[in-house]
Design a protein around this motif. Structure first.
Motif, mmCIF file in Angstrom:
data_model
loop_
_atom_site.group_PDB
_atom_site.id
_atom_site.type_symbol
_atom_site.label_atom_id
_atom_site.label_comp_id
_atom_site.label_asym_id
_atom_site.label_seq_id
_atom_site.Cartn_x
_atom_site.Cartn_y
_atom_site.Cartn_z
ATOM 1 N N UNK A 10 84.116 -38.101 34.294
ATOM 2 C CA UNK A 10 84.274 -39.481 34.750
ATOM 3 C C UNK A 10 85.300 -40.226 33.904
ATOM 4 N N UNK A 11 85.160 -40.134 32.578
ATOM 5 C CA UNK A 11 85.965 -40.998 31.709
ATOM 6 C C UNK A 11 87.306 -40.383 31.303
ATOM 7 N N UNK A 12 87.433 -39.074 31.345
ATOM 8 C CA UNK A 12 88.686 -38.460 30.952
ATOM 9 C C UNK A 12 89.884 -39.023 31.710
ATOM 10 N N UNK A 13 89.846 -39.043 33.051
ATOM 11 C CA UNK A 13 90.977 -39.593 33.809
ATOM 12 C C UNK A 13 91.185 -41.084 33.571
ATOM 13 N N UNK A 14 90.111 -41.816 33.274
ATOM 14 C CA UNK A 14 90.247 -43.255 33.034
ATOM 15 C C UNK A 14 91.034 -43.498 31.755
ATOM 16 N N UNK A 15 90.691 -42.777 30.696
ATOM 17 C CA UNK A 15 91.430 -42.917 29.445
ATOM 18 C C UNK A 15 92.902 -42.569 29.661
ATOM 19 N N UNK A 16 93.155 -41.526 30.437
ATOM 20 C CA UNK A 16 94.538 -41.143 30.735
ATOM 21 C C UNK A 16 95.252 -42.254 31.487
#
Length: 258
Positions: free
Chosen positions: A77-83
């Motif tokens: 969930x959060x990996x792409x958001x941080x990117x």
């Protein structure tokens, strides 16, 4: 932009800017609850003062990202958001970036802050709402239950309008995504690591069964910065009933940090 930071506004699939303010010196990025969408924060985006741009995260599986498969775990969930925060240029000036999240969004915002901090791009502050400290995440198995049991839990929490929950056709479409959200937060297990070095503000409702006072206080364990706990009257979705008051408190924390 070769050799430099990307410009604010560069394409970022998970970020929504309902009231774009490219010259605003402060950005508040908001993470929705399980089953929620970026539109939850549209009002905040409009009501925020001119020097604060409120952006919202649009998780996969809803809204204009309906045809994308929702994440089943917090890492995905959060990996792409941080990117996306890096790609959009928000992390280029992390001292002007504040993350806010409610319920599942609180954990998502925290884990995103961890990822940015690991890159040396520490946000200015983290504001969390309606969830115990990460190490005290309760876990649950609602995501393994029937559709009726999932709907019953949505009604219990009160964050979705009853007329929507009664719309069988809509729920048939949305329940798979909501179930994945539940799976992501219910299977989340905090992994010890470096503490954040930023202030954290913790908000919760005094009638919220999802987070008790000591569970809110325990957020201080994940940061070397200050940790302030603020209690509002109300249950789990107190922030919907008191949107203006909550936004005012959030903005107070933003200004204190930036």
């Amino acid at each position: 932009m070769r050799g430099g930071s990307p410009a604010v506004g560069a394409p970022a699939p998970s970020l929504r800017r309902f009231s774009p303010r490219g010259h605003a010196p402060i950005r508040l990025v908001c993470f929705p609850h399980a089953g929620g969408s970026a539109g939850t924060y549209r009002t905040w985006a409009v009501q925020a003062p001119a020097d604060v741009e409120v952006c919202a995260v649009q998780y996969a599986g809803r809204g204009d990202r309906y045809h994308e498969e929702a994440a089943e775990n917090m890492g995905d969930l959060v990996g792409p958001i941080a990117t996306d925060l890096v790609r959009a240029g928000f992390a280029a000036a992390p001292e002007a970036l504040v993350l806010f999240g409610h319920s599942m969004g609180a954990v998502a915002a925290y884990e995103t802050a961890r990822r940015l901090s690991a890159r040396g791009q520490h946000p200015a502050a983290l504001i969390v709402s309606g969830h115990p400290a990460p190490s005290l995440a309760r876990g649950a198995t609602v995501h393994q239950g029937t559709d009726a049991e999932l709907l019953a839990d949505l009604r219990r929490l009160g964050g979705t309008a009853g007329n929507l929950l009664d719309n069988d056709d809509l729920m048939e479409v949305m329940l798979p995504t909501i179930r994945r959200d539940y799976q992501a937060i219910e299977t989340y297990r905090w992994q010890p690591g470096a503490k954040l070095r930023i202030p954290i503000t913790v908000l919760y409702g005094d009638e919220d069964e999802e987070v008790l006072g000591d569970e809110a206080d325990a957020w201080h364990e994940v940061t070397e910065g200050d940790c302030t706990v603020v209690v509002f009257p109300g249950a789990h979705f107190y922030l919907e009933e008191q949107s203006e008051a909550v936004l005012a408190r959030v903005l107070s924390s933003v200004r204190a940090a930036v």
